[in-house]
Design a protein around this motif. Structure first.
Motif, PDB file in Angstrom:
ATOM      1  N   ILE A 135      17.583 -11.784 -52.199  1.00  0.00           N
ATOM      2  CA  ILE A 135      18.595 -12.229 -53.141  1.00  0.00           C
ATOM      3  C   ILE A 135      17.955 -13.195 -54.133  1.00  0.00           C
ATOM      4  CG2 ILE A 135      20.375 -12.000 -51.359  1.00  0.00           C
ATOM      5  CD1 ILE A 135      20.385 -15.043 -51.101  1.00  0.00           C
ATOM      6  N   GLY A 136      18.733 -13.635 -55.114  1.00  0.00           N
ATOM      7  CA  GLY A 136      18.273 -14.643 -56.053  1.00  0.00           C
ATOM      8  C   GLY A 136      19.156 -15.872 -55.989  1.00  0.00           C
ATOM      9  N   GLY A 137      18.573 -17.019 -56.296  1.00  0.00           N
ATOM     10  CA  GLY A 137      19.345 -18.237 -56.398  1.00  0.00           C
ATOM     11  C   GLY A 137      19.698 -18.518 -57.843  1.00  0.00           C
ATOM     12  N   ASP A 138      20.209 -19.719 -58.090  1.00  0.00           N
ATOM     13  CA  ASP A 138      20.594 -20.090 -59.458  1.00  0.00           C
ATOM     14  C   ASP A 138      19.404 -20.500 -60.304  1.00  0.00           C
ATOM     15  OD1 ASP A 138      23.275 -19.588 -59.031  1.00  0.00           O
ATOM     16  OD2 ASP A 138      23.679 -21.613 -58.270  1.00  0.00           O
ATOM     17  N   ALA A 139      18.215 -20.532 -59.721  1.00  0.00           N
ATOM     18  CA  ALA A 139      17.024 -20.923 -60.471  1.00  0.00           C
ATOM     19  C   ALA A 139      15.802 -20.229 -59.895  1.00  0.00           C
ATOM     20  CB  ALA A 139      16.833 -22.446 -60.408  1.00  0.00           C
ATOM     21  N   TYR A 140      14.742 -20.161 -60.712  1.00  0.00           N
ATOM     22  CA  TYR A 140      13.413 -19.725 -60.293  1.00  0.00           C
ATOM     23  C   TYR A 140      13.276 -18.231 -60.023  1.00  0.00           C
ATOM     24  CZ  TYR A 140      12.994 -24.733 -59.744  1.00  0.00           C
ATOM     25  OH  TYR A 140      13.019 -26.080 -59.978  1.00  0.00           O
ATOM     26  N   GLY A 141      14.296 -17.431 -60.292  1.00  0.00           N
ATOM     27  CA  GLY A 141      14.217 -16.001 -60.061  1.00  0.00           C
ATOM     28  C   GLY A 141      14.003 -15.228 -61.346  1.00  0.00           C
ATOM     29  N   LEU A 142      13.636 -13.936 -61.183  1.00  0.00           N
ATOM     30  CA  LEU A 142      13.337 -13.098 -62.346  1.00  0.00           C
ATOM     31  C   LEU A 142      14.502 -12.205 -62.754  1.00  0.00           C
ATOM     32  CD1 LEU A 142       9.642 -11.968 -61.709  1.00  0.00           C
ATOM     33  CD2 LEU A 142      10.504 -13.542 -63.445  1.00  0.00           C
ATOM     34  N   ARG A 143      15.688 -12.435 -62.211  1.00  0.00           N
ATOM     35  CA  ARG A 143      16.842 -11.633 -62.575  1.00  0.00           C
ATOM     36  C   ARG A 143      17.990 -12.564 -62.944  1.00  0.00           C
ATOM     37  NH1 ARG A 143      13.421  -8.614 -62.798  1.00  0.00           N
ATOM     38  NH2 ARG A 143      13.132  -6.541 -61.879  1.00  0.00           N
ATOM     39  N   SER A 144      17.900 -13.169 -64.124  1.00  0.00           N
ATOM     40  CA  SER A 144      18.901 -14.162 -64.521  1.00  0.00           C
ATOM     41  C   SER A 144      20.278 -13.544 -64.704  1.00  0.00           C
ATOM     42  CB  SER A 144      18.469 -14.853 -65.824  1.00  0.00           C
ATOM     43  OG  SER A 144      18.350 -13.906 -66.876  1.00  0.00           O
ATOM     44  N   ALA A 163      12.158 -28.545 -58.114  1.00  0.00           N
ATOM     45  CA  ALA A 163      11.809 -27.397 -57.272  1.00  0.00           C
ATOM     46  C   ALA A 163      11.833 -27.764 -55.795  1.00  0.00           C
ATOM     47  CB  ALA A 163      10.435 -26.852 -57.661  1.00  0.00           C
ATOM     48  N   GLY A 164      11.358 -28.939 -55.458  1.00  0.00           N
ATOM     49  CA  GLY A 164      11.345 -29.345 -54.061  1.00  0.00           C
ATOM     50  C   GLY A 164      12.738 -29.398 -53.465  1.00  0.00           C
ATOM     51  N   GLU A 165      13.679 -29.967 -54.217  1.00  0.00           N
ATOM     52  CA  GLU A 165      15.065 -30.042 -53.734  1.00  0.00           C
ATOM     53  C   GLU A 165      15.671 -28.655 -53.616  1.00  0.00           C
ATOM     54  OE1 GLU A 165      18.712 -31.387 -52.411  1.00  0.00           O
ATOM     55  OE2 GLU A 165      16.732 -32.349 -52.462  1.00  0.00           O
ATOM     56  N   PHE A 166      15.342 -27.760 -54.559  1.00  0.00           N
ATOM     57  CA  PHE A 166      15.826 -26.384 -54.495  1.00  0.00           C
ATOM     58  C   PHE A 166      15.351 -25.713 -53.207  1.00  0.00           C
ATOM     59  CE2 PHE A 166      15.010 -21.845 -55.196  1.00  0.00           C
ATOM     60  CZ  PHE A 166      16.255 -21.399 -55.597  1.00  0.00           C
ATOM     61  N   TYR A 167      14.083 -25.848 -52.904  1.00  0.00           N
ATOM     62  CA  TYR A 167      13.550 -25.212 -51.695  1.00  0.00           C
ATOM     63  C   TYR A 167      14.129 -25.816 -50.425  1.00  0.00           C
ATOM     64  CZ  TYR A 167      10.070 -22.721 -54.489  1.00  0.00           C
ATOM     65  OH  TYR A 167       9.452 -21.893 -55.383  1.00  0.00           O
TER      66      TYR A 167
END
Length: 416
Positions: free
Chosen positions: A34-43, A83-87
């Motif tokens: 799946i993708g999250g709200d950030a850092y993915g290639l399928r906005s 990015a750290g908080e996202f992960y």
């Protein structure tokens, strides 16, 4: 004598929304990405909030499946903050691993979200075992191979590394090497490597020659079949359903299906087919036979021609989309089964596309269950007889002469 069994590779399906996550797992996928709200290639996919990730992971784990989050952008400086908080939130939501390509984001995931497993994205273009060993030494659990790696190369890689290998087996092929392309940036001002791909390579282009006199002259190219060429760069899609034994014997640990932006019709069908084929081979490889029905099933949701990509050699012009497709899907997705009454033989369906009395329809469900019949009667939710169901999401019921289950889907055969 007991049949010889082989290691069962994971069937990994795309899940662009929470609904698709549940469907992919119900239809046999061992894992979803799946993708999250950030850092993915399928906005533009229906990306998941952290609460949706948590719910999706709970559903998957209840069904012995896994969930991975794609976070595989090529990061610029402004993408690194947070990015750290996202992960950490991804990890705490119960996600099984993140799929990353950027070394800085990989380092962040490993150091700032300890316990979160990391998979190397295909965007990183891993094509040899030295690279796989490097990333394993960095702490990665799995490497998603570049789509340009052939089956013989996978066998060689497998002999020199024990890191998990994931490889694409079905879906769209990017015209750019390992998906790294700047065409969208140039023509649409949308960064394909940060989630904004406009799929410009799929467009139809006119080709012109401008001689020294400056007069523009149109050049009409033709494809391999002699017909007018409508597409210049669009690759056909991949399908490895006819080569499951090769993939398993080569040592691929995860068979990846492309398509986080595809429909529930596509996700359910492709997950259903590959899980059935893989299970059939792994349970009894000596007596395994390809079922032509599996191939036919995939054509019901195909968007383009199908090929084996780079697995058996360098693709030629036959692996490009030129002119009209030689084979077209014959089926339209028309609904989902909500209930079935075995006494009255009435099935209740939530309609997705127009269908009605006289249409030939096909029910399909998990584990490759199928039933085909003609619609002989149709009633709306107030029990009024109707000829067609033209309104999206309306609830209808009609006679179904074989038991079906909630969660099964319905297609209409459009062949006349």
């Amino acid at each position: 004598m007991q049949a010889i069994k082989v290691k069962h590779p994971e069937v990994l399906a795309p899940a662009g929304t929470p609904e698709k996550l549940r469907i992919a797992i119900d239809y046999g996928a061992d894992a979803v990405y799946i993708g999250g709200d950030a850092y993915g290639l399928r906005s533009r996919a229906g990306n998941f909030s952290f609460d949706e990730m948590r719910e999706g992971a709970e559903y998957a784990h209840q069904h012995n499946a896994k969930v991975y989050v794609a976070a595989n952008i090529v990061a610029h400086e402004q993408n690194l903050a947070g990015a750290g908080e996202f992960y950490r939130q991804v990890r705490d939501a119960g996600i099984d691993a993140v799929i990353v390509s950027d070394p800085s984001l990989i380092e962040t995931a490993i150091t700032e979200a300890p316990g979160l497993k990391v998979h190397l994205s295909t965007q990183a273009s891993a094509t040899n075992y030295e690279t796989l060993n490097f990333w394993q030494n960095e702490g990665l659990e799995r490497v998603v191979l570049a789509r340009e790696v052939g089956i013989d190369e996978i066998k060689e890689i497998r002999q020199h590394t024990d890191v998990q290998i994931e490889a694409f087996v079905h879906g769209a092929m990017c015209i750019g090497y390992s998906g790294r392309c700047v065409l969208s940036n140039h023509l649409s001002l949308r960064d394909a490597n940060r989630g904004g791909c406009a799929q410009n390579c799929r467009w139809k282009y006119d080709l012109f020659d401008i001689p020294d006199n400056g007069q523009k002259r149109e050049l009409l190219g033709h494809g391999p079949d002699g017909k007018l060429e409508e597409f210049s760069m669009s690759a056909v899609d991949m399908s490895m359903i006819e080569h499951i034994p090769d993939l398993v014997e080569a040592g691929v640990d995860s068979l990846k299906i492309e398509g986080r932006m595809k429909t529930v019709h596509y996700v359910s069908t492709v997950a259903n087919v590959y899980s059935k084929a893989v299970r059939s081979y792994c349970e009894d490889p000596e007596n395994y036979q390809l079922d032509p029905a599996w191939v036919d099933e995939l054509w019901k949701v195909a968007q383009r021609e199908l090929s084996t990509g780079f697995y058996y050699g360098m693709p030629d012009e036959n692996f490009q989309l030129f002119g009209k497709r030689r084979r077209m899907p014959r089926y339209a997705f028309v609904g989902e089964v909500l209930a079935y009454d075995e006494t009255t033989k009435q099935v209740t369906v939530q309609q997705r596309n127009n269908f009605g009395v006289g249409d030939t329809i096909e029910f399909y469900g998990p584990n490759f269950a199928h039933h085909t019949q003609q619609v002989t009667d149709l009633f709306d939710d107030k029990d009024r007889a109707i000829e067609r169901a033209p309104h999206a999401m309306q609830i209808v019921h009609f006679t179904c002469d074989a038991p079906v289950k909630p969660g099964d889907f319905v297609r209409a055969n459009e062949e006349k």
